[in-house]
Design an enzyme around this catalytic site. Structure first.
Site, PDB file in Angstrom:
ATOM      1  N   CYS A 159       0.820  -1.214   0.000  1.00 16.07           N
ATOM      2  CA  CYS A 159       0.000   0.000   0.000  1.00 16.07           C
ATOM      3  C   CYS A 159       0.852   1.261   0.000  1.00 16.07           C
ATOM      4  O   CYS A 159       0.439   2.293  -0.544  1.00 16.07           O
ATOM      5  CB  CYS A 159      -0.977   0.001   1.172  1.00 16.07           C
ATOM      6  SG  CYS A 159      -0.206  -0.084   2.797  1.00 16.07           S
ATOM      7  N   HIS A 212      -2.600   1.101   7.039  1.00 13.48           N
ATOM      8  CA  HIS A 212      -2.781   1.256   5.595  1.00 13.48           C
ATOM      9  C   HIS A 212      -2.426   2.681   5.166  1.00 13.48           C
ATOM     10  O   HIS A 212      -2.663   3.647   5.890  1.00 13.48           O
ATOM     11  CB  HIS A 212      -4.235   0.942   5.240  1.00 13.48           C
ATOM     12  CG  HIS A 212      -4.560   1.079   3.790  1.00 13.48           C
ATOM     13  ND1 HIS A 212      -3.929   0.346   2.807  1.00 13.48           N
ATOM     14  CD2 HIS A 212      -5.455   1.884   3.141  1.00 13.48           C
ATOM     15  CE1 HIS A 212      -4.422   0.668   1.630  1.00 13.48           C
ATOM     16  NE2 HIS A 212      -5.331   1.606   1.801  1.00 13.48           N
TER      17      HIS A 212
END
Length: 325
Positions: free
Chosen positions: A68, A144
């Protein structure tokens, strides 16, 4: 990572507060990368997830596990249209090749890019032992990265703030803005997002800005030219010359400071990726040969028990506070 992609004249800086004042100090950032705690089926309801990317906006779905951060950087870099930012040959070719692709195909193209894979893997830690792959449990902390990017209109007099989250099917449309006031709108968006977490404090915000060394060198060139073109008959020439020379010295000091920071970051990155296992094996052999292990194991077990007890109490307190909120 940005440099390894071949991109020039940009850098990443940590943002120490989500306030208008801290954002103003950044000048004119190109975009932001936000790290937050991710939860399954999480929906912040603070924007509209589009079915696919609008024209002239790059967005790729994340097709690679545990990538990510790389995805967030690419989603931002491939949207920068500043003429002073050099994407480099590889990303320029990639952008041209994928400009008409859907978000899904853009993600697949990233996954199949040998160059992107090589750069991404070059920042992974060495794994001298083969470990079983574990899947995160519901109570595990998973974080994330996502990107916030302002897409200006053709006149540069306003635009739209998009969030580019690779785990979504399309970009998230947050809000429009007038002039260059997108930073004010983004402060509100991020503060509201953080407030949804209650007592959670583990967030990180990074701004992608013009390389400070590049900006300083450009300013020095302008000041030097101003000195060369100064009229000999100016009444305050000496004072003006002194002022400009002081400005040049301050900029030169800034360049040296930024160079030192960059070299320090390189060293830290090398240490992070270095394989220390052989060193520790030899160290353990030396300790064993000198019979120095006596009592060390017992002490280590005792210290570990104390740390685990502290963590358990901390987790229980955290759960109690979350229930109250």
């Amino acid at each position: 990572m940005i440099q390894k992609f071949g991109v020039k004249n940009v850098q990443v800086v940590d943002v120490l507060g989500v306030t208008k004042e801290s954002f103003r100090s950044l000048g004119s950032p190109l975009g932001f990368i936000f790290l937050f705690k991710w939860k399954n089926n999480q929906n912040f309801e603070d924007g509209i997830v589009l079915e696919d990317k609008p024209p002239n906006l790059f967005f790729a779905e994340q097709k690679i596990t545990n990538a990510c951060a790389t995805q967030a950087i690419l989603n931002l870099l491939l949207n920068i249209n500043d003429p002073e930012v050099v994407l480099g040959d590889e990303l320029t070719r990639f952008k041209d090749f994928s400009k008409n692709f859907s978000s899904d195909i853009c993600g697949e193209t990233i996954r199949n890019s040998a160059v992107i894979r090589e750069v991404h893997n070059s920042f992974s830690r060495p794994e001298p032992f083969i470990m079983e792959e574990t899947v995160a449990k519901e109570d595990d902390d998973v974080f994330h990265f996502t990107t916030f990017y302002p897409q200006f209109d053709e006149n540069g007099e306003g635009g739209i703030i998009y969030e580019l989250d690779g785990l979504k099917k399309g970009p998230i449309l947050h809000t429009g803005f007038e002039g260059t006031k997108w930073l004010i709108e983004l402060v509100s968006i991020l503060q509201n997002r953080i407030n949804t977490y209650g007592t959670e404090l583990r967030f990180s915000l990074m701004a992608v800005i013009k390389d400070k060394k590049f900006v300083a060198k450009k300013k020095i060139e302008q000041l030097t030219k101003e000195l060369d073109e100064m009229d000999e008959k100016m009444t305050n020439k000496e004072e003006k010359t002194l002022t400009i020379n002081n400005q040049i010295q301050e900029l030169s000091n800034l360049i040296e400071e930024e160079q030192f920071k960059m070299e320090k970051a390189y060293r830290e990155n090398e240490r992070r990726r270095f394989n220390y296992i052989p060193f520790f094996i030899e160290l353990m052999k030396g300790i064993s040969e000198k019979n120095m292990f006596s009592g060390l194991l017992e002490k280590a077990e005792e210290d570990m028990k104390i740390r685990l007890d502290k963590k358990k109490r901390k987790d229980e307190l955290k759960k109690q506070m979350e229930k109250k909120n």
